[in-house]
Design an enzyme around this catalytic site. Sequence first.
Site, PDB file in Angstrom:
ATOM      1  CB  SER A 101      12.359   3.086 -19.392  1.00 53.30           C
ATOM      2  OG  SER A 101      13.264   1.954 -19.268  1.00 53.30           O
ATOM      3  NE  ARG A 158      15.851   3.730 -16.798  1.00 60.46           N
ATOM      4  CZ  ARG A 158      15.545   2.660 -16.283  1.00 60.46           C
ATOM      5  NH1 ARG A 158      14.774   1.801 -16.818  1.00 60.46           N
ATOM      6  NH2 ARG A 158      15.471   2.668 -14.800  1.00 60.46           N
ATOM      7  CG  ASN A 196      10.296  -5.587 -21.076  1.00 62.77           C
ATOM      8  OD1 ASN A 196      11.555  -5.728 -20.900  1.00 62.77           O
ATOM      9  ND2 ASN A 196       9.644  -4.290 -20.783  1.00 62.77           N
ATOM     10  CE1 TYR A 198      11.492   0.303 -16.497  1.00 64.21           C
ATOM     11  CE2 TYR A 198      11.424   0.414 -14.062  1.00 64.21           C
ATOM     12  CZ  TYR A 198      12.014   0.116 -15.269  1.00 64.21           C
ATOM     13  OH  TYR A 198      13.312  -0.184 -15.233  1.00 64.21           O
ATOM     14  CG  HIS A 239      13.777  -2.091 -23.378  1.00 62.23           C
ATOM     15  ND1 HIS A 239      14.008  -3.268 -22.502  1.00 62.23           N
ATOM     16  CD2 HIS A 239      14.340  -2.666 -24.549  1.00 62.23           C
ATOM     17  CE1 HIS A 239      14.963  -4.022 -22.847  1.00 62.23           C
ATOM     18  NE2 HIS A 239      15.093  -3.850 -24.079  1.00 62.23           N
ATOM     19  CG  ASP A 250      23.901 -18.818 -26.567  1.00 62.39           C
ATOM     20  OD1 ASP A 250      24.248 -18.106 -27.417  1.00 62.39           O
ATOM     21  OD2 ASP A 250      24.778 -19.245 -25.686  1.00 62.39           O
ATOM     22  CD  GLU A 256      16.024  -5.814 -26.599  1.00 60.66           C
ATOM     23  OE1 GLU A 256      16.580  -6.441 -27.626  1.00 60.66           O
ATOM     24  OE2 GLU A 256      16.624  -4.958 -25.994  1.00 60.66           O
ATOM     25  CB  ALA A 263      17.525  -6.499 -15.365  1.00 59.28           C
ATOM     26  N   PRO A 314      12.097 -10.160 -15.349  1.00 57.56           N
ATOM     27  CG  PRO A 314      14.210  -9.850 -14.885  1.00 57.56           C
ATOM     28  CD  PRO A 314      13.520 -10.551 -15.987  1.00 57.56           C
ATOM     29  CG  ASN A 315      12.501  -6.905 -10.608  1.00 55.75           C
ATOM     30  OD1 ASN A 315      12.249  -7.336  -9.401  1.00 55.75           O
ATOM     31  ND2 ASN A 315      13.677  -6.809 -11.239  1.00 55.75           N
ATOM     32  NE  ARG A 357      10.969  -2.221 -11.981  1.00 55.09           N
ATOM     33  CZ  ARG A 357      11.416  -2.995 -13.086  1.00 55.09           C
ATOM     34  NH1 ARG A 357      11.083  -3.442 -14.070  1.00 55.09           N
ATOM     35  NH2 ARG A 357      13.056  -2.703 -13.279  1.00 55.09           N
TER      36      ARG A 357
HETATM   37  C1  DQA Z   1      13.121  -2.319 -18.967  1.00 56.03           C
HETATM   38  C2  DQA Z   1      14.395  -1.507 -19.172  1.00 56.03           C
HETATM   39  C3  DQA Z   1      15.473  -2.512 -18.239  1.00 56.03           C
HETATM   40  O1  DQA Z   1      16.987  -1.938 -18.078  1.00 56.03           O
HETATM   41  C4  DQA Z   1      15.024  -2.734 -16.848  1.00 56.03           C
HETATM   42  O2  DQA Z   1      16.054  -3.516 -16.255  1.00 56.03           O
HETATM   43  C5  DQA Z   1      13.715  -3.363 -16.543  1.00 56.03           C
HETATM   44  C6  DQA Z   1      12.614  -2.802 -17.429  1.00 56.03           C
HETATM   45  C7  DQA Z   1      12.156  -1.625 -19.656  1.00 56.03           C
HETATM   46  O3  DQA Z   1      10.840  -2.000 -19.774  1.00 56.03           O
HETATM   47  O4  DQA Z   1      12.197  -0.277 -19.833  1.00 56.03           O
HETATM   48  O5  DQA Z   1      13.502  -4.165 -15.752  1.00 56.03           O
HETATM   49  O6  DQA Z   1      13.058  -3.637 -19.925  1.00 56.03           O
END
Ligand code: DQA
Length: 145
Positions: free
Chosen positions: A103, A108, A75, A23, A101, A88, A99, A78, A10-11, A18
Amino acid sequence: MAKIMVLHGPNLNLLGTREPDIYGTDTLATINDSLLAQINASGNEVVCYQSNAEHELIDQIHVAKRDQVSYIIINPGAFTHTSIALRDAFLSVSIPFVEVHLSNVFSREEFRKHSCLSDIATGCVTGLGALGYNLAAEFVLSQLS
Ligand code: DQA
């Protein structure tokens, strides 16, 4: 030729605008294009998918099983910090994943330090910006060759 799936949570469709101080300024399209070039150049196939909906990401993990995807780079946004359902899904399909990220989640808020996925991931890349996806892809390609 192996199949790799890249999932964005998401996002992440808003990357570029953003919170660019956190980011970066790369857009999702730029990141996907770069992964496409890198993975296709290695002779492998990649499919990239973004959703703001948890169930759609879970469905894609099921699709990955059906389509014999060898590795997933995700990624989870949240959902990293909340989603037992994504955990699961990975346990259900037994497809290895990395995985990512953008950031550094450990520098944080407290709630970002917990991941529902990290302990079942092959590994995690955090805080290296968009390059983190390419580094994850390089690792995945080394595992597949
Ligand atoms: C994120 C870090 C997450 O905590 C956050 O909710 C994101 C982006 C990152 O890429 O740093 O949406 O996954």
